[in-house]
Scaffold this motif. Structure first.
Motif, short mmCIF file in Angstrom:
data_model
loop_
_atom_site.label_atom_id
_atom_site.label_comp_id
_atom_site.label_asym_id
_atom_site.label_seq_id
_atom_site.Cartn_x
_atom_site.Cartn_y
_atom_site.Cartn_z
N HIS A 108 1.16 26.45 -53.62
CA HIS A 108 2.28 25.90 -54.38
C HIS A 108 2.43 26.55 -55.75
CE1 HIS A 108 2.90 22.64 -51.46
NE2 HIS A 108 1.58 22.62 -51.36
N ASP A 157 -1.95 16.04 -50.73
CA ASP A 157 -1.39 15.29 -49.60
C ASP A 157 0.12 15.22 -49.71
OD1 ASP A 157 -0.78 13.32 -51.47
OD2 ASP A 157 -2.27 11.88 -50.75
N THR A 158 0.75 14.39 -48.89
CA THR A 158 2.21 14.32 -48.86
C THR A 158 2.81 13.87 -50.18
OG1 THR A 158 2.02 12.11 -47.89
CG2 THR A 158 2.35 13.96 -46.37
N ASN A 194 0.30 19.16 -47.20
CA ASN A 194 0.83 20.13 -48.17
C ASN A 194 -0.14 21.26 -48.48
OD1 ASN A 194 3.52 19.39 -48.76
ND2 ASN A 194 2.79 17.60 -49.87
N PHE A 231 1.40 14.64 -53.05
CA PHE A 231 0.81 15.59 -54.00
C PHE A 231 -0.36 14.99 -54.79
CE2 PHE A 231 4.64 17.88 -52.98
CZ PHE A 231 4.21 19.20 -52.96
N SER A 282 4.17 16.60 -61.17
CA SER A 282 3.19 16.81 -60.10
C SER A 282 2.00 17.61 -60.61
CB SER A 282 3.84 17.54 -58.92
OG SER A 282 4.80 16.73 -58.28
#
Length: 348
Positions: free
Chosen positions: A127, A180-181, A121, A183, A144
């Motif tokens: 983001h 990471d995947t 990510n 979060f 998140s």
């Protein structure tokens, strides 16, 4: 102490002379790679993931394990060497769920490369600051965001308080926080890291971080403490809260051409004092957030960016507050930022 660590690593790896490779070149899980191996793994550095002042990062795959990696290729002989040694000597000796994992390195001829686990990510800034006209861009949820703040705080607390030597990151910003995947955040890029022995409280260094995240003491040339990371973390908290950069905004105040400088950090603490934290939260969340947590984040950020380092909390205290285990008062307005904002026509 940094020199001692480097000598230890030199003996373990025989690096920068007659390097060892593969499993023979590993110690504590760190592998010494041949340059040709990394050229092959990255398909001749064809897929660039990002870059910075010290070099570029490329995506790769290890042929034996199919592990996806991120290879940082350092530029510039002198500065690249400094960053290379700082990163290997710091992150190479420690492991924590919220610190990026160093898989290995290459020190062959003039080549200086660092091999990290690949974070699918990417970095946090990608983001937080997505273009509003990108309809396909998913907005980072409040849950998140809060878990990211807590994870980064835990990672920095570990560096400051749980390592054999205190490690000051010196460049805490969204670009240096990977997710990471799931979060889970990973603090990355230790090229400016400084070591402080446990018998000392501060260290004098010429390194500087990034404008917008620099604590006031950086500008005075005094010896720094881990509180410079606390300041940078506070600025990152405000960006996570709002989804916007902390960069100053300039407004014309008259036809004569004078202007007014406004810092979001000053606005945030003013809103906190007025009981209006809700208006600070990223509008793209459309009100879907926990107000109590948002107020907690804003309070922590306000204390972290205080002018005087002694007024800022430790990262350990920050973790306890974010976990809801410790209460925190409303912070005062940082006088330096308030003074700059209050001066029409002031230089930035």
């Amino acid at each position: 102490m940094l020199l001692v660590l480097l000598l230890i690593w030199r003996n373990k790896f025989k690096w920068c002379g007659s390097p060892l490779y593969g499993n023979q070149g590993s110690a504590g899980g760190i592998i010494a790679f041949r340059y040709t191996e990394l050229v092959h793994a990255t398909k001749n550095f064809s897929e660039k993931l990002g870059g910075g002042g010290f070099g570029s990062v490329y995506k790769g795959v290890l042929s034996d394990s199919k592990t996806t990696i991120a290879v940082k290729k350092l530029d510039g002989a002198q500065q690249g060497e400094k960053q290379f040694r700082a990163e290997v000597s710091s992150i190479g000796l420690i492991q924590h769920i919220n610190l990026v994992k160093l898989i290995g390195f290459c020190c062959e001829g003039d080549h200086r490369l660092l091999v990290y686990e690949h974070m699918l990510n990417g970095s946090l800034d990608g983001h937080l600051f997505k273009k509003s006209n990108n309809a396909d861009a998913a907005v980072l949820s409040w849950n998140s965001r809060y878990q990211i703040t807590l994870g980064v705080a835990r990672g920095l607390s570990y560096l400051h308080q749980s390592c054999h030597e205190c490690i000051i990151h010196c460049d805490v910003k969204p670009e240096n926080i990977l997710v990471d995947t799931s979060f889970v955040p990973k603090v990355a890029d230790f090229g400016l890291a400084a070591f402080v022995g446990r018998d000392f409280s501060r260290i004098l260094t010429t390194f500087r971080g990034t404008a917008g995240y620099l604590a006031p003491e950086w500008l005075t040339g005094v010896a720094i403490t881990p509180k410079v990371d606390v300041y940078g973390f506070g600025m990152v908290l405000l960006e996570i809260l709002s989804g916007r950069r902390n960069s100053p905004e300039i407004y014309n105040t008259s036809s004569s051409g004078s202007y007014h400088v406004e810092y979001f950090s000053v606005q945030a603490i003013s809103k906190l004092h007025g009981g209006d934290v809700k208006s600070l939260v990223d509008p793209r969340l459309h009100g879907d957030f926990n107000l109590e947590e948002a107020e907690r984040v804003c309070k922590v950020a306000g204390w972290c960016i205080q002018d005087n380092e002694f007024d800022r909390p430790t990262m350990g205290e920050v973790v306890r507050v974010l976990e809801g285990l410790q209460e925190i008062d409303v912070p005062p307005m940082p006088r330096l930022l308030a003074a700059i904002t209050a001066q029409p026509g002031a230089a930035i």
